[in-house]
Design an enzyme around this catalytic site. Sequence first.
Site, mmCIF file in Angstrom:
data_model
loop_
_atom_site.group_PDB
_atom_site.id
_atom_site.type_symbol
_atom_site.label_atom_id
_atom_site.label_comp_id
_atom_site.label_asym_id
_atom_site.label_seq_id
_atom_site.Cartn_x
_atom_site.Cartn_y
_atom_site.Cartn_z
ATOM 1 N N ASN A 279 79.013 62.810 58.105
ATOM 2 C CA ASN A 279 78.150 62.116 57.156
ATOM 3 C C ASN A 279 76.672 62.356 57.403
ATOM 4 O O ASN A 279 75.998 62.964 56.590
ATOM 5 C CB ASN A 279 78.436 60.610 57.176
ATOM 6 C CG ASN A 279 79.549 60.212 56.238
ATOM 7 O OD1 ASN A 279 80.114 61.050 55.533
ATOM 8 N ND2 ASN A 279 79.880 58.942 56.224
ATOM 9 N N GLY B 74 77.059 57.939 51.367
ATOM 10 C CA GLY B 74 77.056 56.938 52.421
ATOM 11 C C GLY B 74 75.713 56.238 52.532
ATOM 12 O O GLY B 74 75.167 55.735 51.545
ATOM 13 N N TYR B 75 75.164 56.223 53.732
ATOM 14 C CA TYR B 75 73.909 55.521 54.003
ATOM 15 C C TYR B 75 72.773 56.069 53.148
ATOM 16 O O TYR B 75 71.935 55.314 52.631
ATOM 17 C CB TYR B 75 73.588 55.665 55.498
ATOM 18 C CG TYR B 75 72.506 54.755 56.027
ATOM 19 C CD1 TYR B 75 71.946 53.737 55.255
ATOM 20 C CD2 TYR B 75 72.059 54.901 57.334
ATOM 21 C CE1 TYR B 75 70.963 52.909 55.765
ATOM 22 C CE2 TYR B 75 71.078 54.072 57.856
ATOM 23 C CZ TYR B 75 70.530 53.076 57.065
ATOM 24 O OH TYR B 75 69.558 52.262 57.578
ATOM 25 N N SER B 76 72.739 57.381 52.948
ATOM 26 C CA SER B 76 71.685 57.993 52.140
ATOM 27 C C SER B 76 71.671 57.426 50.726
ATOM 28 O O SER B 76 70.601 57.161 50.162
ATOM 29 C CB SER B 76 71.877 59.515 52.097
ATOM 30 O OG SER B 76 70.932 60.127 51.250
ATOM 31 N N LEU B 77 72.846 57.208 50.159
ATOM 32 C CA LEU B 77 72.931 56.673 48.801
ATOM 33 C C LEU B 77 72.316 55.280 48.722
ATOM 34 O O LEU B 77 71.626 54.946 47.750
ATOM 35 C CB LEU B 77 74.390 56.640 48.351
ATOM 36 C CG LEU B 77 74.673 56.096 46.949
ATOM 37 C CD1 LEU B 77 73.990 56.951 45.879
ATOM 38 C CD2 LEU B 77 76.171 56.012 46.693
ATOM 39 N N SER B 78 72.532 54.466 49.754
ATOM 40 C CA SER B 78 71.995 53.109 49.742
ATOM 41 C C SER B 78 70.475 53.097 49.901
ATOM 42 O O SER B 78 69.836 52.074 49.646
ATOM 43 C CB SER B 78 72.638 52.275 50.860
ATOM 44 O OG SER B 78 72.218 52.713 52.133
ATOM 45 N N ASP C 2 86.986 55.021 55.497
ATOM 46 C CA ASP C 2 86.226 56.233 55.798
ATOM 47 C C ASP C 2 85.839 56.299 57.271
ATOM 48 O O ASP C 2 85.826 57.369 57.882
ATOM 49 C CB ASP C 2 84.956 56.281 54.934
ATOM 50 C CG ASP C 2 85.266 56.610 53.479
ATOM 51 O OD1 ASP C 2 86.439 56.871 53.155
ATOM 52 O OD2 ASP C 2 84.319 56.615 52.665
#
Length: 292
Positions: A147, A189-193, A74
């Site tokens: 993203n 991406g980062y938001s999901l983590s 990605d």
Amino acid sequence: MKLAIFGKEYNEAKKEIFENFFRFVQQHPEIEFVVYAPYLEKIKDKLSGIENAKTFIEHKELQGVDFVCSLGGDGTILESLLLIKNLEIPVIGINTGRLGFLASIASSDTINSIESLLSKEFYMDQRTMLKLVTKENLFGETNFALNELTIHKKDSSSMIIVHAYINDEYFTSYWADGLIVSTPTGSTGYSLSCNGPIVMPNSGVFIITPIAPHNLNVRPLIIPDSKKIKLVMEGRGNEFMVSLDSRNTSVNEKTELIIEKEEFKAHIVRIQGQSFASTLRNKLYWGHDIRN
């Protein structure tokens, strides 16, 4: 068909995949291809028959290209978009990396995917991007992200405060290690983590997700992407980190960040049988019983 091939790293474990790919495009006269020059330097001694391939290195050299083929993960797709900018050239992502939500075509399907381009058996995802507007013109001509935009504390010893305004109306202040503003694409991406929601593409929204918030009653927020977000930072230190996808720069507390929807979009090629739902099922094992 004119194909621009973009990559960053070479994976020796998948040499056969790369060999077959370049052999295929060379054997098809209906394919005119050019290779990103820094990438060719990395692979020309490892793969046969490509040392004299035509190259490109700048945005303007992509004029007239029909597709950009991204070989990597990605992150490689995100970097290819920095060259494409507002040309809106469709990107097909061959996953030679790991998880791959954007680069969702398995490396074993490389040849089939190029054949799908030739036979026009594919469809296109149009993905909204966000734009960062600042008086300082941070990130210059690449002030956009597919993203997310992220604010980080630069001093690891203390949290920061981010004051958020929506359409110039004060919304709230986040006491946290940082803040993420993501697109639907960036929701995986980062938001999901950071416990942000997964959002379907083309939902027309931004997601605001705090990173390790001190005020625990604060939760991720979804707002229409027609609205503008202004962020003002405060903290014990005077320096903060601002990231657009994989790029970052240092700013001070006098910097105001304005986030709005970018005028152009990213175009991601999907071959038949692929969808966002199937990607979630395959990558996150939704619908699979993996307890045994």
